[in-house]
Design a protein around this motif. Structure first.
Motif, PDB file in Angstrom:
ATOM      1  N   LEU A  20       0.836  -1.199   0.000  1.00 54.58           N
ATOM      2  CA  LEU A  20       0.000   0.000   0.000  1.00 54.58           C
ATOM      3  C   LEU A  20       0.875   1.255   0.000  1.00 54.58           C
ATOM      4  O   LEU A  20       0.494   2.285  -0.561  1.00 54.58           O
ATOM      5  CB  LEU A  20      -0.920  -0.009   1.223  1.00 54.58           C
ATOM      6  N   LYS A  21       2.017   1.156   0.651  1.00 57.27           N
ATOM      7  CA  LYS A  21       3.019   2.239   0.666  1.00 57.27           C
ATOM      8  C   LYS A  21       4.387   1.577   0.548  1.00 57.27           C
ATOM      9  O   LYS A  21       4.603   0.485   1.079  1.00 57.27           O
ATOM     10  CB  LYS A  21       2.955   3.044   1.975  1.00 57.27           C
ATOM     11  N   LYS A  22       5.342   2.261  -0.079  1.00 57.26           N
ATOM     12  CA  LYS A  22       6.704   1.720  -0.126  1.00 57.26           C
ATOM     13  C   LYS A  22       7.697   2.822  -0.469  1.00 57.26           C
ATOM     14  O   LYS A  22       7.357   3.825  -1.113  1.00 57.26           O
ATOM     15  CB  LYS A  22       6.813   0.583  -1.141  1.00 57.26           C
ATOM     16  N   ASN A  23       8.924   2.631   0.028  1.00 60.11           N
ATOM     17  CA  ASN A  23      10.045   3.433  -0.448  1.00 60.11           C
ATOM     18  C   ASN A  23      11.126   2.452  -0.884  1.00 60.11           C
ATOM     19  O   ASN A  23      10.820   1.339  -1.272  1.00 60.11           O
ATOM     20  CB  ASN A  23      10.520   4.421   0.630  1.00 60.11           C
ATOM     21  N   ASN A  24      12.369   2.830  -0.814  1.00 62.05           N
ATOM     22  CA  ASN A  24      13.429   1.947  -1.298  1.00 62.05           C
ATOM     23  C   ASN A  24      14.165   1.221  -0.182  1.00 62.05           C
ATOM     24  O   ASN A  24      15.256   0.682  -0.405  1.00 62.05           O
ATOM     25  CB  ASN A  24      14.427   2.759  -2.137  1.00 62.05           C
ATOM     26  N   MET A 174       8.654  -1.791   8.389  1.00 62.20           N
ATOM     27  CA  MET A 174       7.525  -2.190   7.553  1.00 62.20           C
ATOM     28  C   MET A 174       6.348  -2.588   8.442  1.00 62.20           C
ATOM     29  O   MET A 174       6.505  -3.385   9.375  1.00 62.20           O
ATOM     30  CB  MET A 174       7.888  -3.370   6.649  1.00 62.20           C
ATOM     31  N   LEU A 175       5.185  -2.023   8.146  1.00 61.50           N
ATOM     32  CA  LEU A 175       3.935  -2.458   8.754  1.00 61.50           C
ATOM     33  C   LEU A 175       3.372  -3.563   7.877  1.00 61.50           C
ATOM     34  O   LEU A 175       3.139  -3.370   6.680  1.00 61.50           O
ATOM     35  CB  LEU A 175       2.948  -1.293   8.840  1.00 61.50           C
ATOM     36  N   VAL A 176       3.172  -4.741   8.471  1.00 64.42           N
ATOM     37  CA  VAL A 176       2.674  -5.909   7.748  1.00 64.42           C
ATOM     38  C   VAL A 176       1.240  -6.186   8.185  1.00 64.42           C
ATOM     39  O   VAL A 176       0.974  -6.340   9.381  1.00 64.42           O
ATOM     40  CB  VAL A 176       3.556  -7.148   8.014  1.00 64.42           C
ATOM     41  N   LEU A 177       0.336  -6.247   7.230  1.00 61.36           N
ATOM     42  CA  LEU A 177      -1.078  -6.498   7.519  1.00 61.36           C
ATOM     43  C   LEU A 177      -1.398  -7.963   7.233  1.00 61.36           C
ATOM     44  O   LEU A 177      -1.522  -8.378   6.085  1.00 61.36           O
ATOM     45  CB  LEU A 177      -1.965  -5.592   6.669  1.00 61.36           C
ATOM     46  N   VAL A 191       2.988   5.874   7.384  1.00 60.12           N
ATOM     47  CA  VAL A 191       4.063   4.881   7.496  1.00 60.12           C
ATOM     48  C   VAL A 191       4.708   4.684   6.123  1.00 60.12           C
ATOM     49  O   VAL A 191       4.028   4.622   5.104  1.00 60.12           O
ATOM     50  CB  VAL A 191       3.501   3.548   8.042  1.00 60.12           C
ATOM     51  N   LYS A 192       6.037   4.572   6.123  1.00 61.95           N
ATOM     52  CA  LYS A 192       6.772   4.545   4.857  1.00 61.95           C
ATOM     53  C   LYS A 192       6.552   3.272   4.048  1.00 61.95           C
ATOM     54  O   LYS A 192       6.524   3.303   2.807  1.00 61.95           O
ATOM     55  CB  LYS A 192       8.270   4.716   5.147  1.00 61.95           C
ATOM     56  N   LEU A 270       1.022  -1.726  -5.115  1.00 56.65           N
ATOM     57  CA  LEU A 270       2.399  -1.467  -5.531  1.00 56.65           C
ATOM     58  C   LEU A 270       3.239  -2.723  -5.353  1.00 56.65           C
ATOM     59  O   LEU A 270       2.915  -3.602  -4.550  1.00 56.65           O
ATOM     60  CB  LEU A 270       2.997  -0.328  -4.706  1.00 56.65           C
ATOM     61  N   SER A 271       4.339  -2.788  -6.108  1.00 60.13           N
ATOM     62  CA  SER A 271       5.283  -3.891  -5.964  1.00 60.13           C
ATOM     63  C   SER A 271       6.689  -3.316  -5.900  1.00 60.13           C
ATOM     64  O   SER A 271       6.877  -2.100  -5.886  1.00 60.13           O
ATOM     65  CB  SER A 271       5.152  -4.862  -7.142  1.00 60.13           C
ATOM     66  N   TYR A 272       7.692  -4.174  -5.858  1.00 60.82           N
ATOM     67  CA  TYR A 272       9.071  -3.688  -5.915  1.00 60.82           C
ATOM     68  C   TYR A 272       9.398  -3.115  -7.288  1.00 60.82           C
ATOM     69  O   TYR A 272      10.360  -2.367  -7.447  1.00 60.82           O
ATOM     70  CB  TYR A 272      10.047  -4.828  -5.610  1.00 60.82           C
ATOM     71  N   SER A 273       8.596  -3.458  -8.279  1.00 63.76           N
ATOM     72  CA  SER A 273       8.839  -3.018  -9.654  1.00 63.76           C
ATOM     73  C   SER A 273       8.002  -1.786  -9.985  1.00 63.76           C
ATOM     74  O   SER A 273       7.012  -1.480  -9.314  1.00 63.76           O
ATOM     75  CB  SER A 273       8.500  -4.145 -10.639  1.00 63.76           C
TER      76      SER A 273
END
Length: 796
Positions: A20-24, A174-177, A191-192, A270-273
């Motif tokens: 849902l949210k991500k950075n690097n 990381m917040l894991v749901l 949250v990042k 979102l994904s890592y890609s």
């Protein structure tokens, strides 16, 4: 569980997860020291409770991380939480018992489906490392709805405080749901990194470990809208009558009108890609449209992307949502810089709308816009279809429902002047003709049956044991939900097992002297509610717990727990769902299960429905194609193994589920709540349908000739057996409830073939009516003929 099946899940389950949210900050280069917090670390949830549960062993997130090489250094926090959860569980048990006594209910039964909600817990979060995760979990299940409370839909104050603190303190957090139901994330939306892991069956924990290290890449999309608040117009959870005031504006169809409280839209993920969409093209073949999109991975991380196609219909006589999903496709795994041209197609006639005034499915004249994107909130217009006149796709019998619901009456602001403008006329469509004559080939052997034998065949085999409604109702397969009658010579019983996250069977059993299965140990549902039984606990435990005798030969059933239906749909990968169906079929073969009581495809009209984890989506198209894919996976693998699509229809709350009345307009009923069933039937030809417990517009669904015969059989073309959900005559009547329990004679008169599991009183009532009413006897003969026709290879 077969190692091959588990490996397939390990290789593919990450497609159900999404950021849902991500950075690097992630993925991590290597396993490392990690601080783990949250209930889900040691109390990981693989799926929901009740009939949707599967008896199997699985690892916790703590265990999976350690096996992957992580060093968890937050053991003091986890140990302290374990002590607190035991204390809270005791308090919860006593509060449920007290509540049950106040309502004059038996605590043991009242507790079914109830789970300890989240609670406040405070301890030091300071550990000497750079990386931390917080695993937030929620569990729900059959028999109990959710609440708009902290610890359920909302976060507790300590969950909010801890997550915010960890987000600021640790370099990588990381917040894991670990949930298959929507929760309000508005207090932690900054949250990042937020990963919706979901509940992935028995590979839930291993999948998280792989995602953290980049060995797996999440590629899912939401199939439910995440918001901090839902429309007040939604009526939910009433004991007697629940009004579907929102009409067709369910989920994103409503939030397209008002996104004030929107957090994460339908179709988002979102994904890592990272991906780009280029060179979109559209082609027309009569009323079939093909959309081509060049999808390119513009990142270095190998991954998959989903292309979503929406249709915006004109609003004239009919009120229409701004847009609705009509097609989608997922790419293969693309390397960095690699592209794939994705082809997506749909037929415009499949997305007509119901018009009450003419009792027809129609397409109104005007401009239809095609929109392409990677979420419902991120789309671009790529084509326009100009229809020169109104078109009737099919005319149907009116249900004469007198109920008005919400109308938006808003204007769209889409425009398009590009090269993909297409013209259609009435002549491009062929109106579908529907015959409401139900033709049944009367089986000559049925005519030889006695009245008593006919009555037996309309009921399942009801096992006179207190655990039978809880998954111990079969003499054929240990732990199966039920079986058909064994009282008619020449017809053998067939076994039906619960789902929808796999086959719910007893993991260990033996056979008694008669050759019937005998579960050993204790039923998981009984085990869950046993603590609520108070002074009766020793007695009930003695009744429920079966020890093997010295001479008994022990048998084991290790079935596969697949992801929840919610998680499966989040993959947006129909091949994945199809392959899960193949796994189910192979295990049905191995354990002699004839009919799987799944998939369930009710619409998620409210986030507070306790069984939402069993259902696919708020969208009927998603619900239909995913249930259709898993159904085809079963039947293509073994045509003698059946699925049961359920719960038909409008089973959207657990509160008083046996006697609640869903009040729905005919437009909403046909365009939203029945649409998925129609799609699944035409896509996969399932051989069984289960009606729901609830009433629909004042009549039990199992009693409704209009619903079961006119719509299901005649309009949708269903060719199979219809059974009830698990019914029996009530032992005690609740005078506070308005609506009655269903009548067995009315059930059979609706063309429902099978009352499950049935009981002596129901069979007796049917027998009496057969004896005195020849017309009714003819109905029974027709029903039994269809039952035998569709299950001939199973019962002879």
């Amino acid at each position: 569980m077969d190692k091959e099946y588990k490996q397939y899940l390990l290789d593919n389950a990450s497609e159900c997860a999404l950021f849902l949210k991500k950075n690097n900050d992630f993925p991590l280069d290597n396993p490392c020291e990690i601080a783990c917090f949250g209930r889900g670390v040691r109390h990981t949830i693989k799926g929901g409770t009740g009939s949707g549960d599967v008896n199997c062993k699985f690892k916790t997130i703590e265990e999976a991380l350690k096996e992957e090489g992580f060093e968890i250094i937050s053991t003091p926090w986890l140990d302290g939480f374990d002590k607190e959860i035991e204390k809270k569980r005791k308090e919860f048990i006593e509060s449920v018992r007290k509540e049950a006594r106040k309502k004059h209910k038996l605590p043991l039964i009242y507790a079914i489906g109830k789970s300890l909600p989240g609670f406040d817990y405070t301890d030091s979060l300071d550990y000497n490392c750079d990386t931390a995760i917080y695993v937030l979990t929620r569990v729900c299940g059959e028999g109990c709805d959710r609440y708009d409370n902290p610890g359920d839909f909302r976060l507790t104050q300590s969950e909010i405080n801890d997550i915010r603190y960890l987000n600021g303190k640790y370099q990588k957090f990381m917040l894991v749901l670990n949930t298959s139901v929507v929760i309000d994330l508005s207090d932690v939306k900054d949250v990042k990194n937020i990963l919706l892991l979901s509940q992935l069956g028995e590979v839930t924990s291993e999948t998280l470990a792989k995602i953290l290290l980049g060995k797996a890449n999440p590629s899912g999309k939401l199939t439910s809208t995440y918001a901090k608040k839902y429309p007040e117009i939604i009526d939910f959870g009433n004991m007697n009558d629940t009004y579907y005031n929102e009409g067709i504006y369910v989920g994103y169809r409503y939030f397209d009108l008002d996104n004030t409280n929107l957090l994460f839209p339908f179709g988002y993920g979102l994904s890592y890609s990272e991906f780009s969409f280029e060179n979109t093209k559209v082609e027309k073949d009569n009323t079939l449209f093909k959309v081509f999109v060049d999808v390119k991975n513009v990142s270095e991380f190998k991954g998959k992307e989903v292309v979503e196609v929406y249709l915006s219909k004109p609003t004239k006589k009919l009120d229409n949502p701004i847009k609705e999903l009509v097609a989608f496709s997922k790419t293969k795994a693309l390397n960095g810089g690699e592209s794939e041209i994705v082809e997506i197609k749909f037929d415009l006639k499949d997305f007509s709308s119901f018009d009450k005034t003419t009792s027809s499915y129609i397409l109104e004249s005007g401009d239809y816009y095609l929109l392409v994107g990677n979420s419902s909130d991120n789309v671009n217009v790529v084509s326009k279809i100009e229809l020169d006149s109104d078109v009737c796709i099919k005319k149907v019998k009116s249900l004469n429902i007198d109920f008005d619901d919400f109308k938006a009456n808003i204007e769209r602001n889409y425009t398009y002047s590009g090269e993909y403008i297409f013209k259609l006329s009435k002549d491009d469509f062929i109106e579908e003709e529907i015959s409401y004559e139900l033709k049944t080939n009367i089986n000559k052997n049925v005519l030889k049956l006695s009245d008593r034998e006919l009555s037996y065949l309309t009921n399942g085999r009801y096992k006179e044991h207190f655990a039978s409604p809880l998954g111990e109702a079969s003499t054929l397969v240990s732990g199966a939900a039920g079986e058909t009658t064994s009282k008619v010579k020449g017809y053998k019983p067939i076994a039906l097992a619960d789902g929808p996250a796999g086959l719910r069977l007893s993991p260990i059993f033996t056979y008694d002297r008669r050759g019937n299965v005998k579960p050993l140990g204790i039923n998981n549902i009984i085990n869950d509610i046993l603590p609520f039984s108070g002074i009766l606990k020793p007695i009930i435990k003695k009744m429920a717990y079966r020890k093997p005798k010295k001479k008994d030969k022990i048998y084991y059933q290790n079935t596969t727990a697949i992801p929840t239906a919610t998680a499966i749909s989040q993959s947006w990968n129909l091949d994945f769902a199809y392959n899960l169906g193949k796994i189910i079929a192979k295990e049905m073969e191995e354990y002699n299960v004839d009919i799987w009581l799944a998939p369930a495809l009710n619409i998620k009209r409210s986030v507070f429905c306790g069984r939402n984890f069993e259902y696919y989506s708020e969208d009927p198209f998603i619900s239909g194609v995913f249930s259709g894919s898993i159904s085809r996976g079963v039947s293509d693998t073994n045509s003698k193994k059946y699925v049961t699509i359920k719960h038909y229809a409008c089973n959207n709350q657990e509160t008083n589920r046996y006697q609640s009345n869903s009040v729905v307009s005919e437009r909403a009923l046909r365009d939203i709540y029945l649409k998925g069933f129609e799609i699944c039937i035409k896509m996969a030809n399932p051989k069984a349908v289960m009606t729901s417990y609830n009433l629909l517009n004042g009549k039990h669904t199992s009693e409704s000739y209009e619903l079961v015969c006119d719509i299901l059989r005649c309009e949708f073309g269903f060719r199979g057996i219809v059974m009830t959900d698990w019914l029996s005559y009530p032992k005690v009547k609740d005078k506070t409830l308005t609506h009655p329990h269903p009548d067995p004679v009315k059930i059979i008169s609706s063309t429902t073939e099978l009352i499950m599991p049935g009981d002596k009183k129901m069979a007796k009532a049917i027998f009496k009516r057969i004896k005195k009413d020849n017309n009714f006897k003819n109905v029974v003969i027709s029903n039994v003929s269809r039952l035998i026709d569709y299950t001939d290879h199973l019962i002879k």
